[in-house]
Every structure is written in structure tokens, then in C-alpha cells.
Design a protein around this motif. Structure first.
Motif, PDB file in Angstrom:
ATOM      1  N   ALA A 409       0.821  -1.213   0.000  1.00 13.39           N
ATOM      2  CA  ALA A 409       0.000   0.000   0.000  1.00 13.39           C
ATOM      3  C   ALA A 409       0.852   1.260   0.000  1.00 13.39           C
ATOM      4  O   ALA A 409       0.587   2.220   0.723  1.00 13.39           O
ATOM      5  CB  ALA A 409      -0.950  -0.009   1.198  1.00 13.39           C
ATOM      6  N   GLY A 410       1.905   1.276  -0.811  1.00 15.61           N
ATOM      7  CA  GLY A 410       2.754   2.443  -0.955  1.00 15.61           C
ATOM      8  C   GLY A 410       3.917   2.518   0.004  1.00 15.61           C
ATOM      9  O   GLY A 410       4.748   3.426  -0.091  1.00 15.61           O
ATOM     10  N   ALA A 411       4.015   1.596   0.954  1.00 16.81           N
ATOM     11  CA  ALA A 411       5.112   1.586   1.924  1.00 16.81           C
ATOM     12  C   ALA A 411       6.096   0.469   1.589  1.00 16.81           C
ATOM     13  O   ALA A 411       5.691  -0.642   1.224  1.00 16.81           O
ATOM     14  CB  ALA A 411       4.570   1.393   3.334  1.00 16.81           C
ATOM     15  N   LYS A 412       7.385   0.791   1.706  1.00 17.12           N
ATOM     16  CA  LYS A 412       8.411  -0.208   1.419  1.00 17.12           C
ATOM     17  C   LYS A 412       8.648  -1.091   2.640  1.00 17.12           C
ATOM     18  O   LYS A 412       8.761  -0.599   3.771  1.00 17.12           O
ATOM     19  CB  LYS A 412       9.714   0.472   1.013  1.00 17.12           C
ATOM     20  CG  LYS A 412      10.828  -0.503   0.635  1.00 17.12           C
ATOM     21  CD  LYS A 412      12.088   0.223   0.212  1.00 17.12           C
ATOM     22  CE  LYS A 412      13.196  -0.758  -0.185  1.00 17.12           C
ATOM     23  NZ  LYS A 412      14.429  -0.045  -0.601  1.00 17.12           N
ATOM     24  N   VAL A 413       8.742  -2.404   2.404  1.00 15.59           N
ATOM     25  CA  VAL A 413       9.053  -3.347   3.478  1.00 15.59           C
ATOM     26  C   VAL A 413      10.566  -3.334   3.689  1.00 15.59           C
ATOM     27  O   VAL A 413      11.324  -3.786   2.833  1.00 15.59           O
ATOM     28  CB  VAL A 413       8.563  -4.764   3.139  1.00 15.59           C
ATOM     29  CG1 VAL A 413       8.866  -5.713   4.290  1.00 15.59           C
ATOM     30  CG2 VAL A 413       7.078  -4.762   2.817  1.00 15.59           C
ATOM     31  N   GLU A 414      11.005  -2.829   4.839  1.00 18.39           N
ATOM     32  CA  GLU A 414      12.443  -2.761   5.120  1.00 18.39           C
ATOM     33  C   GLU A 414      12.951  -4.044   5.771  1.00 18.39           C
ATOM     34  O   GLU A 414      14.077  -4.471   5.504  1.00 18.39           O
ATOM     35  CB  GLU A 414      12.739  -1.567   6.033  1.00 18.39           C
ATOM     36  CG  GLU A 414      12.490  -0.211   5.377  1.00 18.39           C
ATOM     37  CD  GLU A 414      12.950   0.936   6.237  1.00 18.39           C
ATOM     38  OE1 GLU A 414      12.993   0.790   7.484  1.00 18.39           O
ATOM     39  OE2 GLU A 414      13.295   2.005   5.675  1.00 18.39           O
ATOM     40  N   ARG A 415      12.147  -4.630   6.630  1.00 16.21           N
ATOM     41  CA  ARG A 415      12.548  -5.859   7.319  1.00 16.21           C
ATOM     42  C   ARG A 415      11.330  -6.746   7.518  1.00 16.21           C
ATOM     43  O   ARG A 415      10.201  -6.268   7.643  1.00 16.21           O
ATOM     44  CB  ARG A 415      13.174  -5.557   8.681  1.00 16.21           C
ATOM     45  CG  ARG A 415      14.480  -4.777   8.636  1.00 16.21           C
ATOM     46  CD  ARG A 415      15.624  -5.647   8.113  1.00 16.21           C
ATOM     47  NE  ARG A 415      16.893  -4.946   8.199  1.00 16.21           N
ATOM     48  CZ  ARG A 415      17.389  -4.152   7.252  1.00 16.21           C
ATOM     49  NH1 ARG A 415      16.693  -3.957   6.132  1.00 16.21           N
ATOM     50  NH2 ARG A 415      18.554  -3.559   7.413  1.00 16.21           N
TER      51      ARG A 415
END
Length: 484
Positions: A409-415
Motif C-alpha cells: 500500500a505504498g510503503a516499502k518493506v524494510e525488514r
């Protein structure tokens, strides 16, 4: 779940994931484990986002994802007898408003505060009358970041199956993709008790030819009595080892068990693990296990209670390319964790040999082989057996992750930090490699590991020992870092 998915077009039909209408026998054993609260099979995934996702997009992503993977709309329908394999059926009262939540992190907004919140969410039982999963968006992290905590019942899938599903439901881009497939909502299904019992009886009748074939093979094997006896004896000796009925004694330091889960998270560059593995001609999994067991060694020494070995269990994937995605396709390997070996090189080699032997145990797949029979045992009886066979000090899992950037939803998965259940063990360690970073989630029984801060220090030191093996090849050793 993403509002994109890995696909950019194609037919409007669901994913080929977790689409079996009935539980397998292994899934059933895990589902019945909830008969004993200490054996509750809740698996969890904590994702850290670089920003807070758009809430409306996130809701739409879950609605879309539950159509792409209808298992998320299905509840478990069990037999009125409480025996045999249950069925999956689309919940006629499926309510996304129940399954998807949104909260704001209290306290100081730290990783420790986040993990405490996730512990509380994880320890709350799933509603057995609904599809067995819940997702929670957690906002209020520093620097505008957010987290998403997904918990589901282990009967839904194993770790590898979960990654297969998430890889297809997450997006490779931050932007919205209007061209993604749009399968219709699955039709609700009502399964009556008589329908379920009739299906179970039909399954048992369908297994008769297979069982007759096994019996005939046994009879034919008697034409060579010496070979048949040798095979039977090897298998017979293997069963107690695989079932955990013959294992090293547990550590007195870790003997207590409770209902309390405690989470901690660590990370290390995957290249550092690989360098150490290459230096000693071992696998990533060998290095991972050696780091964990090294942490246990140092912890026992600092607590003034050294031991030589501890009982360790590892999952062994028996998933084949032709197997359907989703569900559980795992066997169990048993190790005598060499806590008493201080030399990290010797520890790695010892673990490597033990893992090799565990993978080649004649009875390694016994729970899948006998599962159709065990599934008919009452839950209380099944848990008595499982509880006697599951008193491990450590269970450790290593699952390949998603090797590319993913978005929700527009947010990057960092971990992505995984947390497995505690089926009678003192600690469950799970590692997933997400886009070049090995993310380690530790779930500890609060009564077994009484000084979690000290254990974290010891675990970092234990991994430091094995990562330093890379220096033998002239590589700068890596460091395991606690995420806090």
C-alpha cells in the motif's frame, strides 16, 4: 498483503496457493494442538515499513488479497467427533473489519515497545470460529515508520508456504497497479456435520488401496527375510529418535515452561553468513545453528550452569515441486545440540554431521506417514503424545525469504521478522532472509529464559564466534546486531 501483487495482469482467477479443501494430517495435528494452550500453534510475521501505508489502500489490499488467496476467507469446519481431518470452507460471515486492525504504538515508540505489543497480540488466541488470521497496522514508530503484524494459525501453512504466498501478494512497486487480476469473491460454503463425516469416511476408503499396496510390499519383502529384517530394525530404531522419545536431557536452567512469550529481533547481512559458511565448507543453516547453540553455551556459562548438550529440533521441508503451495509439508529432525563445544569450527562440523544424519533418518517422515491415523486420535490424547515428544530447549527454522524489494500500500518493506510458536520448547528461533538481510526472530518462554537481556548479549557473542570463521579466508567478519 499488497494492493499490487507480483502480477501485472493475467486472468482474473485466484492464486494457486493453499487451495486444498481439506486439511492434511499434519495440518490437523497442528490445529488440534490448541487443545493444550502451551502447544498453541500461532505463527507471526512482523514487517517494518519505511512509512505509514495509506489506510484505505491497505484495507483494499486485504480485500483484494483475500480474493486472490481465498484461504484467508475460509474457516475450519471440524467433525462433531473432534477426530479425523477438518475441512476448509469460505466463511459466510467473513468480516474483514474483524481481521484487520489499526493501533498506535504507546510508550517511547522503540523497537522494544513494538515487540512488547506484538507479544501481547501473539499470545491472544485466534477465534476458531473465524478464518484463523489477524493483521494489525502499528503506527507511531520513530521517523514516520510503521509496522504490520500478521498472525495466523500454523495449520494454514508452514514457513516456506507463507513466503510463497506473501511473495505473490506483496508488490514489486510503490505505485498502485490498476491492471492486476480481479477474481470474484468466493461463494460462501456451508458444510454440515454429516457432510464432513461422510467426506472423512470416503477419504479413509480411498486410502485402502494404498494401505493394501504397502501390505503387499511388506509380504513381498519377506522373500528376502534378512533384508526385510534389517530394514525393519533400522526403521524401528529410527522412530524413537525422530519422535523425540530418545533425546539428550533438557537443560535444568531452561526447564520451566509457561504461557508467556517474549520476542527479540536480530539482523545480520546475508553475505556475512555466506562468507563464514564458505570458509568452513558448510551451509548457511549450519552456521545459523552453530551461532544459536554458541549463544546457549555462553548463556549457560554466565549463568553458572554449563551443560554438554541440549535437545534441538529443526523442521525438514519435504515439499516437492509438484506439491500444492500452502499447508504444511515438513518433517522433524532431532539434534543433540553440542553446547559443550567451545571451538566454533568443531561446533559447525558437528552440527553439519548431525543435520545430515537427521535428514536421512529412515523414519524422518513418520508424522506424515502416520498422520492419517494420528488425526483420528482425540485432541487430549494427541497432545499427551506431542507434549512428551516436544520438550526441546531449542527449535530452529531457517526459511528462504523474498530477494527483491517489496511494498505494501505504498510503503516499502524494510525488514521481515518471523516469530514461530512455542510447542513445549524453551525457545523458537526463526530466520528469514529479506532482500540481503538475514532477519532473526526469537520467541522465548518467559519462564525458561529468565534473563533475556543477558541471552541477547550471549547470542550476539555466539554468532560472533562463527562469523569470525570468515577471517580464515581473509574476509572481515560480520556482526549480529540486535534490533532495538
Amino acid at each position: 498483503m499488497s494492493d499490487e501483487g507480483e502480477m501485472t495482469g493475467g486472468e482474473d482467477r485466484p492464486l494457486d496457493w493453499a487451495n486444498e479443501p481439506h486439511m492434511s494430517s499434519v495440518d490437523t495435528i497442528m490445529w488440534r494442538g490448541d487443545t493444550d494452550r502451551r502447544m498453541r500453534g500461532t505463527i507471526c510475521m512482523l514487517e517494518i515499513y519505511d512509512c505509514s501505508p495509506d489506510w484505505d489502500r491497505l484495507v483494499a489490499a486485504h480485500e483484494w488479497g483475500s480474493r486472490m488467496a481465498p484461504r484467508f476467507r475460509q474457516r475450519v469446519v471440524d467433525s462433531p467427533l473432534g477426530a479425523g481431518t477438518p475441512s476448509w470452507a469460505v466463511d459466510p460471515d467473513f468480516d474483514l473489519h474483524y481481521h484487520l486492525r489499526r493501533i498506535k504504538l504507546g510508550g517511547d515508540g522503540s523497537m522494544r515497545e513494538l515487540l512488547v505489543t506484538c507479544e501481547q497480540l501473539a499470545m491472544t488466541a485466534l477465534d476458531a470460529a473465524r478464518p484463523p488470521w489477524e493483521g494489525t497496522l502499528i503506527e507511531g514508530l520513530p521517523d514516520g515508520k510503521a509496522a504490520y503484524f500478521l498472525k495466523a494459525h500454523h495449520a494454514l501453512t508452514d514457513g516456506l508456504g507463507a513466503i510463497i504466498g506473501l511473495a505473490q501478494l506483496h508488490s514489486p512497486t510503490r505505485e498502485h497497479n490498476p491492471g492486476k487480476p480481479q477474481p470474484p469473491s468466493p461463494d460462501p460454503v456451508n458444510i454440515g456435520p454429516l457432510d464432513l463425516i461422510g467426506r472423512q469416511i470416503g477419504d479413509e476408503i480411498g486410502r485402502i488401496p494404498h494401505r493394501v499396496d504397502l501390505a503387499l510390499k511388506g509380504v513381498r519383502a519377506l522373500t528376502n527375510p534378512r533384508k526385510a529384517l534389517s530394514s525393519a530394525l533400522r526403521y524401528g530404531r529410527s522412530v524413537p529418535r525422530v519422535a523425540g522419545l530418545v533425546s539428550p536431557p533438557g537443560s535444568p536452567l531452561l526447564a520451566h515452561r509457561s504461557l508467556s512469550w517474549r520476542f527479540s529481533a536480530f539482523e545480520v547481512p546475508f553475505t556475512d553468513l555466506k562468507a563464514a559458511a564458505t570458509a568452513v565448507n558448510a551451509s548457511i543453516n549450519d552456521i545459523y545453528l552453530a551461532g544459536l547453540i554458541g549463544g546457549f553455551r555462553i548463556y549457560h556459562e554466565k549463568m553458572g550452569s554449563p551443560v554438554d548438550t541440549i535437545p534441538v529440533a529443526i523442521p525438514i521441508s519435504v515439499r516437492r515441486p509438484e506439491d500444492p503451495a500452502g499447508g504444511n509439508r515438513i518433517a522433524v529432525g532431532r539434534l543433540a545440540g553440542p553446547v559443550g563445544i567451545a571451538d566454533p569450527f568443531e561446533r559447525v562440523l558437528t552440527i553439519r554431521e548431525q543435520v545430515r544424519l537427521a535428514r536421512h533418518e529412515p523414519a524422518v517422515d513418520i508424522f506424515n506417514t502416520l498422520g492419517s491415523v494420528m488425526a483420528w486420535l482425540p485432541g487430549t490424547m494427541l497432545m499427551q503424545f506431542s507434549g512428551a515428544a516436544s520438550q526441546n530447549d531449542l527449535q530452529a527454522s531457517n526459511v528462504p525469504g523474498i530477494p527483491w524489494d517489496t511494498y505494501v500500500a505504498g510503503a516499502k518493506v524494510e525488514r521481515m521478522f518471523p516469530f514461530g510458536p512455542l510447542p513445549g520448547c524453551a525457545m523458537m528461533a526463526t530466520m528469514i532472509t529479506h532482500n540481503g538481510t538475514a532477519c532473526l526472530g526469537i520467541n522465548s518462554d518467559g519462564a525458561a529464559v529468565t534473563d533475556l537481556e543477558l541471552f541477547a548479549e550471549c547470542l550476539i557473542a555466539g554468532f560472533g564466534e562463527v562469523l569470525a570463521l570468515a577471517a580464515d579466508d581473509g574476509v572481515e567478519p560480520g556482526v549480529l546486531r540486535r534490533v532495538e
